[in-house]
Structure formats: structure tokens, C-alpha cells
Write a protein that holds these residues in place. Structure first.
Motif, short mmCIF file in Angstrom:
data_model
loop_
_atom_site.label_atom_id
_atom_site.label_comp_id
_atom_site.label_asym_id
_atom_site.label_seq_id
_atom_site.Cartn_x
_atom_site.Cartn_y
_atom_site.Cartn_z
N PRO A 12 75.85 43.42 41.64
CA PRO A 12 75.20 42.80 42.97
C PRO A 12 74.13 41.62 42.73
O PRO A 12 73.60 41.81 41.82
N PHE A 13 74.03 40.88 43.89
CA PHE A 13 73.10 39.92 43.78
C PHE A 13 71.70 40.53 43.50
O PHE A 13 70.85 40.06 42.77
N ASN A 14 71.39 41.54 44.25
CA ASN A 14 69.79 42.25 44.24
C ASN A 14 70.18 43.27 43.05
O ASN A 14 69.97 44.42 43.33
N SER A 15 70.33 42.95 41.79
CA SER A 15 70.43 43.83 40.88
C SER A 15 69.13 44.06 40.21
O SER A 15 68.69 43.68 39.11
N SER B 284 67.61 34.95 43.17
CA SER B 284 69.17 35.46 43.00
C SER B 284 69.77 35.70 44.13
O SER B 284 71.18 35.94 43.92
N TRP C 37 68.29 27.87 39.97
CA TRP C 37 67.07 28.64 39.76
C TRP C 37 67.57 29.43 38.30
O TRP C 37 68.60 29.64 38.26
N PRO C 38 66.58 29.94 37.57
CA PRO C 38 66.72 30.64 36.23
C PRO C 38 67.63 31.91 36.66
O PRO C 38 67.73 32.58 37.49
N GLN C 39 68.09 32.40 35.40
CA GLN C 39 68.95 33.61 35.64
C GLN C 39 68.09 34.68 35.25
O GLN C 39 67.76 34.84 34.25
N PHE C 40 67.72 35.43 36.28
CA PHE C 40 66.67 36.60 35.80
C PHE C 40 67.21 37.97 35.33
O PHE C 40 66.65 39.03 35.20
N ARG C 41 68.70 37.82 35.20
CA ARG C 41 69.16 39.15 34.59
C ARG C 41 69.12 38.81 33.02
O ARG C 41 69.79 39.68 32.15
N LEU D 251 74.79 33.95 42.46
CA LEU D 251 75.74 33.87 41.37
C LEU D 251 76.03 35.05 40.78
O LEU D 251 75.30 36.03 40.51
#
Lengths: 176, 456
Positions: A89-92, A77, B153-157, A83
Motif C-alpha cells: 500500500p502507498f501508506n506502508s 509516498s 520524492w525519495p523512496q522511503f521503503r 508509486l
């Protein structure tokens, strides 16, 4: 000629008898011995002064799983594919907790299973004790105590006499 | 534990059982050349239904998800309903094997093995649905994080990705836990088998187990740790499944109580399925000494407790829709109760909320055939619950111009029924080749009960 045998095996009918026999053998100074039972009996491990160590492996597995979970998500991420999603934030990291948790459990569980198998030396298809008479009943309803010939106090005649005194059903030799 | 020493209670084990009788009875089912006729008939029927599943999958792969009843408004239909239903059924197995082990409930010993088998077969079915629901199942590996040539990459959220991890972990841990429990029993089958090939096959799976005290100590510790790991896991899996709904902003889904609601519903439906399986199996294989009326009664109590939690959640859904003052939430409940799916809603309230109240009566808890009927009712009710959650929220969402009606087509139903056949076919195979009751734990139980007898 005590080197020619793996040890002597005594067969018992009840768990109480094998526990008592193991305790007396321990008191008589024997160390290289093992009890074989159809189901776990906690006292036996205590008498043999054996402490399982699997929990350390499970802990290490869990920590590794957590680190892997976070590192994987951070790399994907923040570094490899940053993205912006919903202005976060990227590091959420709060959104990463679930996968960290699942991988912690996964790694710890795999460590528990394969650690247990490894520490017990499995797979172990051949073992001298399988040669013993009636040993196939160990997984049914009989209880066994083996004193191995590698024990310094082992003497074929005296050890046999000692085992006979423990009131077993039978004492036989185990071929290597 | 105090309850089991009460002389008025039915014991957890029939009278006159010894280490030898337990072993001989349970291995006797497997180590016989005679396959019971009832087994052949049952497996035959289940196998035919597996063919229906394979046929439905072939049609689906050839023509695409258009053969299902999905439309632009209701994009989540039977596939998601069945997915949630099957995962939920699996949860009772883990609950029995892990949570009841931690609480040292001895009555779990005779039902944990096939409850765990049920878990694995149910989760196998559950895993199928999201994969085929993607439309291009041959690309399902895109869900996994790996350094691909697309540099994606997969969306980890996303909760949908959390689901991938939760279900994969759950399958793996359940399978390992099951296998670990089987190792000493494989050794028994190896030692008891008369046919050389049979001994060899079970011997390979037994890995050379010989019942050494040091091995048992390591083994028992590992089992306890696995149970301690599986307990939070099982709670997390259905919570994550509920996040698929709760994290969205659809009326009826966007609520904070969805995780506990889903977890208790899962245990409710899982115990119903254990009951549906246990009652005929114990009769057919004459296992009444091992799966006693006490077991059925305890399971009925768990069903009653979780059923009440689920019923409470149904009431809270209505209350919060009113209390929130949100007109979309209010309309969703109104539409559920009076709209085109109202019969489904009231049927689910009947099966999950009203009928289980019979379990308050001791007489009902002690009568297997009534329990069997109630458990089938709960299975149906829990499927309807997931259908109501998925479909009624979607089919009339915020914009009336998008409203639509959804119903399963022939291929929706045939695939669902096909997975039921797959499930039962696997259960039949399991009963024939693996010990349906954990033998070493039953012998441990015999040992403990004999000790308890001496103390009095």
C-alpha cells in the motif's frame, strides 16, 4: 548605596563550604542568590529550590519529530509521488518506522541542546559577576556564592557581616 | 561501583590529584606556545596522507568510479567496506559517552572526550564514501526529501534512504553532544588563557558560561537526556547499516541476526580504535594518572565481551547456512572458506576470533603494548570482516555466468589510506586545541573520590 553594586561575593575553597554557606544563606532568608562552581553539585540546586524544566522541551521535540517523520513520508509516498513498490500500500507505515524513529531522536536532541542553552540564557557574553575579584578561578578550583543587591534583605554592611560569618576565604563587592 | 572501592584494584585516578592539578595539567597541553616536536612530525605525516586523499578524490571526480576495481558483479566494493568500517569505529565513542554515563561508570570520564572526537572524525570519513560511491557526488542532495522541480520524492521503503536519515541524525547528535560537553571546558580555557586572542576565541565558544548552580542543574539534566537519546540512536544506526544488507536477498546477507551482529562488531572495532589512540596518547602526554591501567583493562574487557559476540556470530553464520538447507547459503560459506578470498576469511577469524582470547589473561589486559598490538589486529580484522561480507556474497551469486573476481585498485587503496590520514590529522589538531580530557567531569570525579575516602 546598595544599588551601586550588583551584589556581594564570597569565595570558598571547597565544595562542602559553599554548599553549607548556601544553605545558611537560604535559612537566613536570602533568595536572590547564586552559587558558582567548577563542576555540577546537585545539592546546590536543591537548596536554591531550582528545578530544571528542560525535559518538557525534549518531550515536545520528540513528539514533533515523530509527527514530522510520519507526515513527511506520508506526503511523499501517498500524496506527492505515489508509486507501487512490491505491491505494498502507498501508506506502508511499517517501512516508515525507521525514519520516524531517527527524526524523533534528532528533534528531541536538538531541543535538549538549544533548549538548555535558551533556558540558561546563552549566549550571554557579559555578566556582572565576571567583574568579581578572582572569578576566573571559578572554572578552575574555587567556589563562589553571590548574594545579589536586588534581594529585599540585602544590606551592604549586614550582608557582608553575614557572609564573613560563613568562613569564606574572602568577601568582595561585585560591580554591575 | 563496588569494584572501585576494592583496595586491590588500580584506581581510576592517580594519587594526589586536586581540582587545580587536573585543570592545570589538561589546559597546559593547549595553552602553551611550544608545540611538541612529536606532534609536528605526526601531524606532518598525517597531513601528507590527507594530500593523498585529495589527490585520489580529484582523480575519482575527473575520471569516475571506473578507476576503482568495481565491476558489474561486484558493484559494492571498498566504498561500502570503508563506510561500514568507519561508522562502526565511531560507535565506541557514543557508547562510552552515552551508555556508560547512564550506567554511571566513572572510568569513562577521562576517555569520553577523545572517544567522542574519534566518533565525529570517523563518521565524517564514513559519510564521504556513500556520497562518492553514487558516482555523481555533486548530486548527492537528491537523497534528501525536498520539493524538487522534477516532482520526484525519495523512496522511503528503501534501507539506503533510512541510512541517510540515520547517519545524518547520528552526526548531528554526536556533534551537539560533543559541543555541550565542551562548553564548561571552553570557559576554563577562557579563564586560564594568558593571551587575549586565545581568551577571546575560547570565550566565544564558551557562550558566557559562568558555572552558576542553576545552569549546572539544567545542563546536567540536558546531558543525561542526550545520553538517553544517543543510546538507542547508536544501536539503531548500525542496525540500519545492516539493513542495507539484510533487506536484500543475497546469500550471506539475508539473515535476521545481522543487526545485533553489526552492532556488536561496531563496538568491538570502536573500542579497538579507542585503545589504539589512547595508549600512545597517554604515553606521549604523560596522562597515565588520568588514563590509568584500570581504563585499559576495562576497555579490554569490553573488547573481549563484544569480540565473543562477534565470534559467536561467525559460528552462527556457518551453522545457519548448514541448517537452512539452502544450497546457495551453503555454497556461500563453502566459497568463503575455500574460495579465492579464503586467506582473507581465515585472517579475519584469526584477528577477531583467536587473538582476542588472549584478553582472558589479566597479565595481557595490564600490558599496554600487547593491548596496542591486539587492538591494531582487531582494526584490521574488522576491516577484513566487512570486506568478506560485501565481496564474497556478491562475487559468486546465484548465476555462475555472472561470477567475477574483485580486487581493489591503487585508487581504492590510496583513498582508504587517505581517509586514515584525514582521521589522524583531525585527531592531532584536536589534541592541540581542545582539552583531550573532560575537565569538569574529572573534577567531579576528584570530588566523589574524596567523599568516598571519608566514608571509610
Amino acid at each position: 548605596m546598595s544599588e551601586s553594586v550588583y551584589g556581594l561575593i564570597a569565595k570558598f575553597d571547597t565544595p562542602e563550604e559553599v554548599v553549607e554557606a548556601t544553605r545558611r544563606a537560604r535559612e537566613a532568608g536570602y533568595r536572590k542568590m547564586e552559587a558558582y562552581t567548577p563542576f555540577p553539585i546537585e545539592e546546590l540546586a536543591e537548596i536554591l529550590e531550582f528545578k530544571p524544566k528542560i525535559q518538557y522541551l525534549v518531550f515536545i521535540g520528540g513528539v514533533l519529530g515523530a509527527i514530522t517523520g510520519f507526515a513527511l513520508q506520508y506526503y511523499a509516498s501517498v500524496i506527492a509521488y505515489p508509486l507501487i513498490i512490491g505491491g505494498r500500500p502507498f501508506n506502508s507505515w511499517p517501512a516508515f518506522i525507521v525514519v520516524i524513529f531517527e527524526l524523533t531522536i534528532l528533534f528531541a536532541g536538538i531541543a535538549a541542546v538549544f533548549g538548555m542553552l535558551g533556558l540558561n540564557g546563552f549566549p550571554h557574553p557579559y555578566h556582572p559577576v565576571f567583574n568579581a575579584k578572582d572569578f576566573n578561578l571559578v572554572s578552575r578550583d574555587k567556589f563562589f556564592l553571590v548574594i545579589e543587591s536586588s534581594d529585599p534583605r540585602f544590606d551592604k554592611e549586614r550582608t557582608r557581616a553575614f557572609l564573613e560569618s560563613l568562613n569564606p576565604e574572602e568577601v568582595t563587592e561585585v560591580q554591575p | 561501583m563496588a569494584a572501585s572501592t576494592d583496595p586491590a584494584e588500580v584506581p581510576v585516578l592517580g594519587p594526589g590529584q586536586t581540582y587545580a592539578t587536573v585543570t592545570d595539567k589538561i589546559t597546559g597541553v593547549i595553552l602553551t606556545k611550544e608545540t611538541p616536536k612529536g606532534w609536528l612530525v605526526g601531524f606532518g605525516i598525517a597531513f601528507l596522507i590527507v594530500m593523498l586523499m585529495l589527490f585520489s578524490l580529484t582523480v575519482l571526480f575527473a575520471k569516475g568510479v571506473g578507476v576503482w576495481g568495481l565491476n558489474n558483479t561486484v558493484a559494492w566494493g571498498f566504498a561500502i567496506v570503508n563506510f561500514v568500517w568507519w561508522v562502526g569505529i565511531g560507535h565506541a565513542g557514543t557508547l562510552i559517552s552515552a551508555i556508560l554515563l547512564l550506567f554511571r561508570q566513572e572510568w569513562r570520564n577521562s576517555i569520553n572526550r577523545f572517544a567522542e572526537a574519534m566518533t565525529i572524525f570517523a563518521v565524517a570519513n564514513a559519510g564521504l564514501f556513500p556520497i562518492i560511491h553514487t558516482g555523481r557526488p555533486w548530486l548527492a542532495y537528491w537523497l534528501l526529501p525536498y520539493p524538487s522541480m522534477f516532482q520526484l520524492w525519495p523512496q522511503f521503503r528503501s534501507p539506503l534512504l533510512w541510512d541517510v536519515f540515520a547517519i545524518t541524525t547520528y552526526v548531528t547528535i554526536s556533534l551537539l553532544f560533543w559541543y555541550v560537553g565542551l562548553i564548561p571546558d571552553f570557559a576554563t580555557l577562557r579563564d586560564m588563557g594568558e593571551n587575549k586572542v586565545v581568551r577571546r576565541i575560547y570565550g566565544i565558544f564558551a557562550l558566557g558560561w559562568r558555572g552558576a548552580a542553576r545552569h549546572w542543574a539544567q545542563y546536567s539534566r540536558a546531558s543525561l537526556l542526550l545520553a538517553a537519546l544517543a543510546t538507542p540512536l547508536v544501536v539503531s544506526v548500525h542496525s540500519v547499516v545492516s539493513f542495507d544488507f539484510a533487506v536484500s536477498s543475497v546469500p550471506g546477507w539475508h539473515t535476521t541476526f545481522l543487526p545485533p551482529y553489526f552492532v556488536s562488531g561496531a563496538i568491538f572495532s570502536g573500542f579497538a580504535m579507542v585503545m589504539t589512540l589512547a595508549i600512545p596518547i597517554r604515553k606521549f602526554y604523560h596522562m597515565e594518572d588520568y588514563i590509568t591501567d584500570r581504563h585499559l583493562e576495562n576497555m579490554a574487557k569490553v573488547m573481549l565481551a563484544t569480540g565473543l559476540i562477534v565470534f559467536y556470530a561467525y559460528i552462527m553464520e556457518v551453522f545457519f547456512a548448514w541448517y537452512s538447507g539452502n544450497e546457495y547459503e551453503q555454497f556461500m560459506i563453502y566459497n568463503r572458506m575455500t574460495g579465492p578470498y579464503a586467506p582473507y576469511y581465515w585472517a579475519l577469524i584469526f584477528f577477531n576470533g583467536v587473538v582476542p582470547q588472549l584478553l582472558w589473561l589479566k597479565k595481557v589486559r595490564r600490558t599496554p603494548w600487547i593491548l596496542f598490538l591486539i587492538s591494531i589486529g582487531v582494526n584490521i580484522g574488522m576491516w577484513l570482516e566487512r570486506f568478506i561480507i560485501v565481496v564474497t556474497s556478491l562475487h559468486r551469486e546465484y548465476l555462475p555466468s555472472t561470477w567475477a573476481y574483485y580486487a581493489g585498485t591503487f585508487w581504492d587503496w590510496s583513498l582508504y589510506i587517505g581517509t586514515l590520514g584525514f582521521f589522524f590529522a583531525l585527531i592531532f589538531l584536536f589534541l592541540r586545541v581542545l582539552p583531550m580530557i573532560n575537565m569538569f567531569e574529572m573534577k567531579e570525579l576528584v570530588h566523589h573520590l574524596s567523599h568516598r575516602g571519608k566514608e571509610h
